[in-house]
Write an enzyme that holds these catalytic residues in place. Structure first.
Site, PDB file in Angstrom:
ATOM      1  CB  CYS A 100     -97.881-104.682 -29.568  1.00 56.29           C
ATOM      2  SG  CYS A 100     -96.724-105.561 -28.835  1.00 56.29           S
ATOM      3  CB  CYS A 104     -90.356-105.634 -26.869  1.00 56.54           C
ATOM      4  SG  CYS A 104     -90.773-105.306 -28.140  1.00 56.54           S
ATOM      5  CB  THR A 191     -97.331-109.435 -25.264  1.00 51.34           C
ATOM      6  OG1 THR A 191     -98.084-107.533 -24.055  1.00 51.34           O
ATOM      7  CG2 THR A 191     -97.034-108.502 -26.464  1.00 51.34           C
ATOM      8  CD  GLU A 257    -101.628-107.477 -25.856  1.00 52.97           C
ATOM      9  OE1 GLU A 257    -102.583-107.004 -26.251  1.00 52.97           O
ATOM     10  OE2 GLU A 257    -100.506-107.027 -25.904  1.00 52.97           O
ATOM     11  CG  HIS A 292     -91.863-105.126 -21.301  1.00 52.60           C
ATOM     12  ND1 HIS A 292     -91.595-104.645 -22.593  1.00 52.60           N
ATOM     13  CD2 HIS A 292     -92.785-104.086 -21.393  1.00 52.60           C
ATOM     14  CE1 HIS A 292     -92.268-104.857 -23.015  1.00 52.60           C
ATOM     15  NE2 HIS A 292     -93.140-104.662 -22.767  1.00 52.60           N
ATOM     16  CE1 TYR A 296     -94.575-100.829 -22.990  1.00 52.35           C
ATOM     17  CE2 TYR A 296     -96.396 -99.909 -23.117  1.00 52.35           C
ATOM     18  CZ  TYR A 296     -96.010-101.052 -23.097  1.00 52.35           C
ATOM     19  OH  TYR A 296     -96.790-102.100 -23.169  1.00 52.35           O
ATOM     20  CB  CYS A 299     -93.102-100.013 -29.717  1.00 47.13           C
ATOM     21  SG  CYS A 299     -93.587-100.334 -27.646  1.00 47.13           S
ATOM     22  CD  GLU A 447     -99.056-102.329 -25.370  1.00 46.54           C
ATOM     23  OE1 GLU A 447     -98.522-101.084 -25.479  1.00 46.54           O
ATOM     24  OE2 GLU A 447     -98.912-102.705 -24.822  1.00 46.54           O
TER      25      GLU A 447
HETATM   26 FE1  SF4 Z   1     -95.559-104.573 -27.717  1.00 43.74          FE
HETATM   27 FE2  SF4 Z   1     -93.978-102.248 -27.408  1.00 43.74          FE
HETATM   28 FE3  SF4 Z   1     -93.906-104.124 -24.995  1.00 43.74          FE
HETATM   29 FE4  SF4 Z   1     -93.077-104.096 -27.530  1.00 43.74          FE
HETATM   30  S1  SF4 Z   1     -92.537-102.450 -26.251  1.00 43.74           S
HETATM   31  S2  SF4 Z   1     -94.334-105.745 -26.901  1.00 43.74           S
HETATM   32  S3  SF4 Z   1     -94.293-103.621 -29.034  1.00 43.74           S
HETATM   33  S4  SF4 Z   1     -95.888-102.995 -26.136  1.00 43.74           S
HETATM   34 FE    FE Z   2     -97.069-103.926 -24.397  1.00 41.77          FE
END
Ligand code: SF4
Ligand code: FE
Length: 511
Positions: A100, A104, A191, A257, A292, A296, A299, A447
């Site tokens: 992570c 983001c 995060t 986190e 968000h 995902y 990432c 996660e």
């Molecule tokens: Fe982390 Fe993925 Fe959330 Fe970006 S989108 S903050 S990499 S978990």
């Molecule tokens: Fe996350």
């Protein structure tokens, strides 16, 4: 300085005066702390990509506000294409860091607060949107890293914020003053907060009458008086304190986190973007969650790519790469990863323009994306563990491997195919271990399950966003049921569909 380099970002963190705790002690030089530094390196990659010729296109965009080049992680989405680029950038980042990279949340929060403040002002005659634009200019001009802070600690999950026995279970306004507000409470699992310059506070759920003090959004510095950060533990984190790098698996990068305590933090009015508008908290929550949950699809696909590569490599090192069952498992891993990514892209393509002028991804598809992510990384890690074998959890330590007497036994007996060194095999095993058991994402699967909202949160949204009445109307039409025969007619957005007028004996008709 619109585009910081990775080094400038890291050096800028040193100027913060964080009240940060780890293992019961205040951390002085946290930038060089071996447990924390990998998570800083992961964010630093977002700054690095903005300067690399081959990734600039993804990592840099033009700001609507300043008309200058800015890092995409602090930008507003100007089009569906912009959101496609966001997801591709996140996949690239996942591939580069296998963890992570934290930045983001702020990007997604910025976009949600931007459009929501505009609509609050339209209804209530407030001036939150202008304040937010001013603050965002400052963020973009200084290329700051912003932590999005939504999740409250929540206390009794069955009670509304204002009904909690302890009023601090949700962040709330404790005082309204002439020059600003004072807030108290705690945000959980935030995060990247220890690696960020500022945090953007948002409410965590729908607010109802009585919850006015809990409907609050504002920006505060991570080192503002009253802020305490308590660094979250990760499985195997103390391996980072050991000599050597093999046992860590992913030595350079990692997520983080922190439990974020806000103990009577003062926020001047120019940094307050919602203050009591209970009717807009759910809009902000759902828009942020949509963005968000789309993220995902970037990432987790990028991290999946690394895991697939690791599984294929360990199969190579074990001499079984061509075995049909290995190829089948690798194929399945690719299928899962591309499905995640395809969902992330699709909600960008189906995005729409908000009243404020930025773009919102499709919320139904974004929730489908994240819901897949609550499952697929488990299957991905299961398959990687299957391919890697039990050695994943039985390897001797690097210290034993470096030992003058034991080392030669390990080198001899833990070798796979003769052309690959034992150390290479060791490293691949510990990488898969780290990705499966917790050190890198912070945990690829847990996660994936709970980040951006737990599975049930997506199920609720999927049900709400989907037009079930239309689906029923389609079925009734195909079944030949006339509206007059069906008093249960549900109000579909598309209206009642007429029954199909032909049957198998007359269709296809010549006309
Ligand atoms: Fe982390 Fe993925 Fe959330 Fe970006 S989108 S903050 S990499 S978990
Ligand atoms: Fe996350």
């Amino acid at each position: 300085m619109a585009l910081k380099t990775a080094n400038e970002y890291i050096e800028s963190l040193r100027r913060l005066n964080l009240n940060l705790y780890l293992f019961g002690e205040k951390v002085g030089n946290w930038v060089d702390n071996p447990i924390i530094r990998p998570s800083i390196n992961a964010i630093a990659m977002t700054y690095k990509l903005a300067h690399e010729p081959e990734s600039k296109d993804l990592a840099v965009t033009t700001s609507i506000l300043t008309k200058e080049k800015v890092n995409r992680f602090s930008s507003l989405f100007k089009s569906p294409e912009d959101m496609v680029r966001k997801v591709k950038l996140q996949r690239e980042m996942g591939q580069r860091t296998a963890c992570c990279f934290q930045r983001c949340v702020g990007m997604d929060a910025i976009n949600a607060v931007f459009s929501t403040t505009y609509e609050i002002d339209q209804k209530h005659g407030t001036d939150y949107h202008q304040r937010f634009r001013q603050w965002l200019r400052h963020v973009q001009e200084n290329d700051l890293c912003i932590a999005g802070a939504m999740t409250d600690v929540k206390g009794h999950r069955g009670l509304a914020p204002s009904q909690q026995p302890d009023p601090d279970m949700f962040v709330h306004i404790v005082e309204r003053k002439s020059d600003g507000i004072v807030i108290r409470g705690a945000k959980a699992n935030i995060t990247g907060v220890a690696n960020s310059h500022e945090m953007l506070i948002m409410p965590t759920l729908r607010m109802r009458e009585g919850d006015e003090d809990y409907s609050v959004s504002c920006a505060i510095a991570t080192d503002a008086p009253g802020v305490t950060l308590i660094y979250g533990r990760q499985s195997c984190d103390t391996r980072k304190l050991e000599e050597g790098d093999i046992d860590v698996g992913n030595y350079n990068f990692g997520g983080h986190e922190a439990l974020t305590i806000l103990d009577n933090v003062f926020v001047p009015w120019e940094r307050v973007f919602m203050c009591g508008e209970i009717d807009f908290s759910i809009m902000l929550v759902e828009r942020f969650a949509g963005y968000h949950r789309q993220s995902y699809g970037g990432c987790k696909a990028g991290i999946g790519d690394v895991l697939i590569g690791a599984a294929a490599s360990i199969a190579d090192y074990n001499g079984v790469r061509k075995a049909p069952h290995i190829r089948e498992k690798l194929g399945e891993m690719i299928h899962l990863t591309e499905t995640i990514h395809g969902c992330g892209l699709s909600c960008a393509y189906e995005g729409w323009k908000t009243k404020a002028g930025n773009y919102q991804c499709d919320i139904l598809l974004a929730n489908v994306c994240k819901h897949n992510v609550t499952r697929f990384p488990y299957e991905l890690t299961r398959l990687a563990e299957d391919i890697a074998g039990g050695i994943l959890v039985t390897t001797p330590s690097e210290k034993d491997f470096r030992h003058p007497v034991l080392g030669k036994y390990i080198d001899k007996y833990l070798r796979g195919v003769p052309e690959v060194t034992t150390e290479a095999r060791y490293r691949m095993i510990t990488l898969i271990h780290a990705m499966s058991f917790g050190l890198t994402a912070p945990s690829y699967h847990t996660e994936s399950m709970h980040g951006a909202g737990s599975p049930q949160a997506q199920k609720v949204m999927i049900e709400r966003e989907s037009d079930m009445a239309l689906k029923q109307s389609l079925a009734r039409s195909i079944a030949g049921i006339d509206k007059r025969e069906d008093p249960l007619d549900a109000a579909s957005k598309g209206g009642w569909r007429k029954p199909v007028e032909w049957n198998s004996r007359t269709w296809p008709r010549s006309d």
